[in-house]
Design an enzyme around this catalytic site. Structure first.
Site, PDB file in Angstrom:
ATOM      1  N   HIS A  20       0.874  -1.187   0.000  1.00  0.00           N
ATOM      2  CA  HIS A  20       0.000   0.000   0.000  1.00  0.00           C
ATOM      3  C   HIS A  20       0.908   1.232   0.000  1.00  0.00           C
ATOM      4  CE1 HIS A  20      -3.482   2.408   0.612  1.00  0.00           C
ATOM      5  NE2 HIS A  20      -3.727   2.186   1.896  1.00  0.00           N
TER       6      HIS A  20
ATOM      7  N   HIS B 289      -2.518  -2.232  -9.689  1.00  0.00           N
ATOM      8  CA  HIS B 289      -3.464  -1.664  -8.729  1.00  0.00           C
ATOM      9  C   HIS B 289      -4.695  -2.545  -8.685  1.00  0.00           C
ATOM     10  CE1 HIS B 289      -6.020   1.277  -6.720  1.00  0.00           C
ATOM     11  NE2 HIS B 289      -4.886   1.836  -6.336  1.00  0.00           N
TER      12      HIS B 289
ATOM     13  N   ASP C 176       2.521   5.569  -6.857  1.00  0.00           N
ATOM     14  CA  ASP C 176       3.806   5.494  -6.171  1.00  0.00           C
ATOM     15  C   ASP C 176       5.004   5.430  -7.109  1.00  0.00           C
ATOM     16  OD1 ASP C 176       2.837   5.558  -3.573  1.00  0.00           O
ATOM     17  OD2 ASP C 176       2.271   3.448  -3.665  1.00  0.00           O
TER      18      ASP C 176
HETATM   19  N1  ACO Z   1       4.644  -6.789 -10.556  1.00  0.00           N
HETATM   20  C1  ACO Z   1       4.551  -8.006 -11.137  1.00  0.00           C
HETATM   21  N2  ACO Z   1       3.414  -8.717 -11.197  1.00  0.00           N
HETATM   22  C2  ACO Z   1       2.322  -8.173 -10.636  1.00  0.00           C
HETATM   23  C3  ACO Z   1       2.348  -6.919 -10.023  1.00  0.00           C
HETATM   24  C4  ACO Z   1       3.559  -6.212  -9.992  1.00  0.00           C
HETATM   25  N3  ACO Z   1       3.651  -5.004  -9.428  1.00  0.00           N
HETATM   26  N4  ACO Z   1       1.105  -6.615  -9.548  1.00  0.00           N
HETATM   27  C5  ACO Z   1       0.343  -7.665  -9.855  1.00  0.00           C
HETATM   28  N5  ACO Z   1       1.080  -8.605 -10.525  1.00  0.00           N
HETATM   29  C6  ACO Z   1       0.602  -9.877 -11.092  1.00  0.00           C
HETATM   30  C7  ACO Z   1       0.413 -10.922 -10.013  1.00  0.00           C
HETATM   31  O1  ACO Z   1       1.587 -11.675  -9.819  1.00  0.00           O
HETATM   32  C8  ACO Z   1      -0.722 -11.731 -10.602  1.00  0.00           C
HETATM   33  O2  ACO Z   1      -0.195 -12.543 -11.617  1.00  0.00           O
HETATM   34  P1  ACO Z   1      -0.800 -14.039 -11.873  1.00  0.00           P
HETATM   35  O3  ACO Z   1      -2.213 -13.798 -12.327  1.00  0.00           O
HETATM   36  O4  ACO Z   1       0.103 -14.632 -12.882  1.00  0.00           O
HETATM   37  O5  ACO Z   1      -0.731 -14.724 -10.516  1.00  0.00           O
HETATM   38  C9  ACO Z   1      -1.597 -10.680 -11.277  1.00  0.00           C
HETATM   39  O6  ACO Z   1      -0.696  -9.619 -11.633  1.00  0.00           O
HETATM   40  C10 ACO Z   1      -2.695 -10.129 -10.376  1.00  0.00           C
HETATM   41  O7  ACO Z   1      -2.100  -9.692  -9.184  1.00  0.00           O
HETATM   42  P2  ACO Z   1      -2.828  -9.623  -7.778  1.00  0.00           P
HETATM   43  O8  ACO Z   1      -1.792  -9.591  -6.700  1.00  0.00           O
HETATM   44  O9  ACO Z   1      -3.892 -10.669  -7.693  1.00  0.00           O
HETATM   45  O10 ACO Z   1      -3.572  -8.234  -7.898  1.00  0.00           O
HETATM   46  P3  ACO Z   1      -4.071  -7.358  -6.709  1.00  0.00           P
HETATM   47  O11 ACO Z   1      -5.171  -6.540  -7.205  1.00  0.00           O
HETATM   48  O12 ACO Z   1      -4.310  -8.160  -5.479  1.00  0.00           O
HETATM   49  O13 ACO Z   1      -2.751  -6.459  -6.412  1.00  0.00           O
HETATM   50  C11 ACO Z   1      -1.326  -4.737  -5.848  1.00  0.00           C
HETATM   51  C12 ACO Z   1      -2.711  -5.101  -6.385  1.00  0.00           C
HETATM   52  C13 ACO Z   1      -1.164  -5.290  -4.428  1.00  0.00           C
HETATM   53  C14 ACO Z   1      -1.220  -3.220  -5.779  1.00  0.00           C
HETATM   54  C15 ACO Z   1      -0.243  -5.324  -6.784  1.00  0.00           C
HETATM   55  O14 ACO Z   1      -0.407  -4.857  -8.103  1.00  0.00           O
HETATM   56  C16 ACO Z   1       1.172  -5.041  -6.287  1.00  0.00           C
HETATM   57  O15 ACO Z   1       1.691  -5.775  -5.437  1.00  0.00           O
HETATM   58  N6  ACO Z   1       1.831  -3.966  -6.818  1.00  0.00           N
HETATM   59  C17 ACO Z   1       3.150  -3.607  -6.342  1.00  0.00           C
HETATM   60  C18 ACO Z   1       3.042  -2.816  -5.056  1.00  0.00           C
HETATM   61  C19 ACO Z   1       2.513  -1.434  -5.273  1.00  0.00           C
HETATM   62  O16 ACO Z   1       2.941  -0.708  -6.157  1.00  0.00           O
HETATM   63  N7  ACO Z   1       1.564  -1.046  -4.399  1.00  0.00           N
HETATM   64  C20 ACO Z   1       0.970   0.282  -4.415  1.00  0.00           C
HETATM   65  C21 ACO Z   1      -0.450   0.221  -4.874  1.00  0.00           C
HETATM   66  S1  ACO Z   1      -1.137   1.829  -4.983  1.00  0.00           S
HETATM   67  C22 ACO Z   1      -1.420   2.233  -3.374  1.00  0.00           C
HETATM   68  O17 ACO Z   1      -1.738   1.452  -2.522  1.00  0.00           O
HETATM   69  C23 ACO Z   1      -1.274   3.603  -3.039  1.00  0.00           C
END
Ligand code: ACO
Length: 432
Positions: free
Chosen positions: A268, A307, A363
């Site tokens: 987050h 996201h 971010d």
């Molecule tokens: N890098 C690589 N792969 C990713 C990323 C990423 N940043 N984000 C999602 N994925 C992939 C996952 O591995 C998954 O792949 P799969 O289907 O092969 O298993 C798919 O995309 C879906 O990912 P989920 O984790 O199910 O998506 P979710 O909606 O739960 O995640 C999140 C959202 C937590 C923000 C995620 O994209 C992430 O971890 N991003 C990196 C951290 C980040 O930048 N957070 C800030 C968010 S904005 C905020 O809170 C202000």
């Protein structure tokens, strides 16, 4: 058949049910009538992470994740960021309308008046180790405010509630600045009522010589825009924490401390810190491709990408990217910008990211700005928290006034042992 209903057949029993639909949503409690036997508990929805569960009705923030649209109280974020300052936007979030000149004056004067923190709060910050994580210090300090303002528990008194709102919006920059200066082992600078919210914040953070510090107007504006962009984002993890804790009706400081804890995590608000670490680790443009390969292999995540709601470019990231160029004209460029731009270019063309609809989020570029402003990476989530406080409080007030809201108390699917007898030897050993 009425149009706004959903017909459900329970194939276990052959019974049919009609669930009412409103705004594309069923009432989760309507599922409970669907039972296999009379003494059955009834159906529940399993939704870890609340990916498809609406926990409230809200009028504050609207996101269209497919189109990349973000509105505060109906106004596009792009226009607000360009035309209004953080305190005007905070007012908008809280009251639902932009302030008139008179309302704005009263709002800003109340906030300036409440900016000073109790001297014992400064002593509390002094007591933390200098190498402590800033979010831990801010969270503990905000929690401690509940001990200094015990009247904050009286949530029924409208004026009293307002006072806590002024105070928290006002004191977050003061606490953030004290935490920064404690880490840097510099003396605290008290708030200055004569300055704007953001100029005062920058002064408390960075003033070294009392008479000479005046923040550059571009820098002041950039930080103010960043606060606007972070001010609210509907039911994100920290706002959910705020609402959830507030549902048991503690004072707002306790709920805000929980929200700060939620924001601190790397998935987050802690992501901006990790983006910078990642960019530093990559180090140069020619090493970007290799990093993307590791992400594709599932060895790591690309921080600042992806996201839960946006499946398109985060509109806040677009604004920050443009803002970065303005800031770098004043401060000189950030050498990591080239790495970030290359990373974005490669990722946006890469099948892994395209297929999963992963785009830069808020971010991705914000840390590059914070870094040239002189913040250590561990302070980035604190800046996020200062802006998001406006949203947390608006959401808190809305939830208080919503007759549908109840104590937050999710259900579980119990998968542990059914009833077991305690072995005799264990209970005897307690009396030793
Ligand atoms: N890098 C690589 N792969 C990713 C990323 C990423 N940043 N984000 C999602 N994925 C992939 C996952 O591995 C998954 O792949 P799969 O289907 O092969 O298993 C798919 O995309 C879906 O990912 P989920 O984790 O199910 O998506 P979710 O909606 O739960 O995640 C999140 C959202 C937590 C923000 C995620 O994209 C992430 O971890 N991003 C990196 C951290 C980040 O930048 N957070 C800030 C968010 S904005 C905020 O809170 C202000």
């Amino acid at each position: 058949m009425p149009r706004n209903t959903l017909s459900v057949t329970d194939n276990r029993t052959g019974k049919e049910y009609e669930l009412s639909l409103s705004k594309g949503t069923i009432q989760a409690m309507d599922l409970r009538q669907i039972k296999e036997t009379d003494d059955d508990f009834g159906l529940m929805a399993y939704d870890p992470g609340f990916t498809n569960t609406a926990c409230c009705r809200s009028r504050i923030t609207y996101i269209d994740g497919e189109q990349g649209i973000l509105l505060y109280r109906g106004y596009p974020i792009e226009n607000l960021a360009q035309e209004y300052n953080f305190l005007q936007v905070a007012y908008l979030l809280f009251y639902g309308e932009l302030p008139t000149q008179e309302e704005y004056q009263e709002w800003t004067s109340q906030i300036s008046r409440h900016a000073i923190v109790h001297q014992n709060i400064r002593k509390l910050i002094d007591s933390f180790p200098h190498n402590a994580n800033p979010m831990g210090m801010v969270m503990s300090t905000v929690a401690a405010l509940s001990t200094y303002y015990p009247e904050a528990r009286d949530l029924k008194d409208h004026e009293n509630r307002r006072r806590q709102v002024y105070r928290l919006i006002a004191q977050m920059p003061t606490i953030a600045a004290c935490v920064h200066r404690h880490k840097e082992q510099l003396p605290y600078i008290p708030p200055n009522e004569e300055l704007s919210y953001t100029a005062n914040f920058l002064t408390m953070l960075f003033q070294t010589d009392h008479s000479s510090y005046v923040p550059h107007s571009v820098i002041e504006r950039a930080l103010d825009v960043l606060l606007v962009l972070h001010a609210d984002h509907e039911q994100n993890c920290s706002t959910n924490a705020m609402r959830s804790v507030a549902s048991s009706k503690p004072d707002p400081y306790s709920a805000a401390a929980a929200a700060i804890g939620a924001l601190a995590g790397p998935l987050h608000g802690g992501a901006n810190e990790d983006v910078l670490r990642m960019l530093r680790q990559i180090g140069s443009k020619d090493r970007v491709q290799a990093h993307v390969e590791r992400v594709r292999r599932g060895e790591l995540r690309l921080m600042g990408f992806g996201h839960r709601v946006y499946k398109n470019y985060d509109p806040r990231a677009k604004i920050i990217k443009a803002l970065a160029h303005d800031v770098f004209e004043v401060t000189g460029s950030n050498p990591l910008l080239d790495v970030a731009l290359e990373l974005e270019r490669i990722a946006l063309e890469d099948e892994y990211f395209v297929k999963r609809r992963l785009y830069p989020n808020v971010d991705f570029y914000s840390g590059l700005i914070y870094q040239v402003l002189g913040f250590p990476a561990s302070m980035f989530p604190v800046l996020f928290a200062v802006g998001r406080t406006a949203g947390w409080l608006a959401q808190w007030e809305e939830s208080r006034n919503d007759p549908d809201q109840k104590l937050a108390r999710p259900r579980q699917i119990y998968e542990g042992h059914t009833h077991r007898h305690v072995p005799a030897g264990l209970s005897a050993s307690v009396s030793k």
